[in-house]
Structure formats: structure tokens, C-alpha cells
Design a protein around this motif. Sequence first.
Motif, PDB file in Angstrom:
ATOM      1  N   GLU A   1       1.057   3.541   6.117  1.00  0.00           N
ATOM      2  CA  GLU A   1       2.173   3.531   5.154  1.00  0.00           C
ATOM      3  C   GLU A   1       3.020   4.796   5.297  1.00  0.00           C
ATOM      4  O   GLU A   1       4.247   4.734   5.320  1.00  0.00           O
ATOM      5  CB  GLU A   1       1.624   3.410   3.729  1.00  0.00           C
ATOM      6  CG  GLU A   1       2.679   3.421   2.651  1.00  0.00           C
ATOM      7  CD  GLU A   1       3.566   2.187   2.644  1.00  0.00           C
ATOM      8  OE1 GLU A   1       4.733   2.312   2.224  1.00  0.00           O
ATOM      9  OE2 GLU A   1       3.117   1.113   3.074  1.00  0.00           O
TER      10      GLU A   1
ATOM     11  N   ARG B   1      -4.894   2.655   6.074  1.00  0.00           N
ATOM     12  CA  ARG B   1      -3.735   1.974   5.463  1.00  0.00           C
ATOM     13  C   ARG B   1      -2.754   2.999   4.916  1.00  0.00           C
ATOM     14  O   ARG B   1      -1.549   2.856   5.053  1.00  0.00           O
ATOM     15  CB  ARG B   1      -4.183   1.023   4.366  1.00  0.00           C
ATOM     16  CG  ARG B   1      -4.798  -0.261   4.887  1.00  0.00           C
ATOM     17  CD  ARG B   1      -5.111  -1.260   3.797  1.00  0.00           C
ATOM     18  NE  ARG B   1      -3.989  -1.615   2.968  1.00  0.00           N
ATOM     19  CZ  ARG B   1      -3.038  -2.510   3.293  1.00  0.00           C
ATOM     20  NH1 ARG B   1      -3.101  -3.122   4.443  1.00  0.00           N
ATOM     21  NH2 ARG B   1      -2.060  -2.768   2.468  1.00  0.00           N
ATOM     22  N   TYR B   2      -3.286   4.045   4.298  1.00  0.00           N
ATOM     23  CA  TYR B   2      -2.441   5.115   3.766  1.00  0.00           C
ATOM     24  C   TYR B   2      -1.661   5.797   4.894  1.00  0.00           C
ATOM     25  O   TYR B   2      -0.457   6.032   4.779  1.00  0.00           O
ATOM     26  CB  TYR B   2      -3.307   6.126   3.011  1.00  0.00           C
ATOM     27  CG  TYR B   2      -2.578   7.374   2.596  1.00  0.00           C
ATOM     28  CD1 TYR B   2      -1.619   7.343   1.591  1.00  0.00           C
ATOM     29  CD2 TYR B   2      -2.849   8.585   3.213  1.00  0.00           C
ATOM     30  CE1 TYR B   2      -0.947   8.494   1.212  1.00  0.00           C
ATOM     31  CE2 TYR B   2      -2.186   9.740   2.836  1.00  0.00           C
ATOM     32  CZ  TYR B   2      -1.241   9.686   1.837  1.00  0.00           C
ATOM     33  OH  TYR B   2      -0.570  10.825   1.471  1.00  0.00           O
TER      34      TYR B   2
END
Length: 145
Positions: free
Chosen positions: A79, A75-76
Motif C-alpha cells: 500500500e 500488504r502495508y
Amino acid sequence: MGVRGPIPKRTEERRRRNKEEGPEPVKAAPGPPADLPDLPEPDEAWHPIARDWYLSLRESGQAQFYEPSDWAVARYAAELMSRGLSSDRPPNGQYVSALDSVMARLLTTEGDRRRARIELERKPAASAVPASVTAIADYQSRIGG
């Protein structure tokens, strides 16, 4: 060349007479794992390419090795990718290198997986006849041979 030398060949492509050092590569089935945990959906604000990359991890064979912390890193990375792709400024080399490093830790490319000694089994090709053989067969049928 990578951090630890060139990318090793797949096991079936190697020809060795002596025993190789280290453990045997872990073989895993291609495709998504059967018991994929409930994962957070991609953020709607993400760039489409970052969203597609994140969703592709769910369908990849290496996902069976992921723990919840790995999904948090994914997810990081998505992003980071989204912010870079949505920015008006072109990405600099340091940003691209950092993002590539995060993606490599998630074993997203075949080279990364081979270095970690993980091989995803490939689905057999439907018809693996070389083009040259087909051309010769067509030629022979035309001349009556």
C-alpha cells in the motif's frame, strides 16, 4: 555496507579454517511453500509494480517463514509503495528509506536473508560451462584438434 557490516557470503562461497560464531544458516528450498495459507488478494487499486511485488512474495522461498502478521506487513508495504508510485510528487529520501526498511524486515533481498542467516537453495544451472571453455573448444574443432 549494511547495518551490521557487509553482506556475508553464501555458505558454499566461504573458506574458513576456524569455527564461525553463531548458529548455522537455515537452508530453505527455493520457490513457494507447499502449505501457503489463504492470503488476501492484492488491492485492484494498487499500482502495478506494488501488485507485482506483493504477488512475488507468494512465489519466494522466504514465504515459508512468514506468519499472518508478516503478510499484514507485506500488504502495508505494498500500500505504501502504491501510494508513492501513484503520487504526482517524486518520492523523498525519508519515504524511500522507510519503505526499504519495511521490505528488509520481510527479507525480500538476498542480502537481508543472509544477514538473518537464511539461505535459499539455488536451482543448479543446466549447463555451467564457462564461455572461455566453449570458445576454446570451438577453436580446436575448427583447426581440427
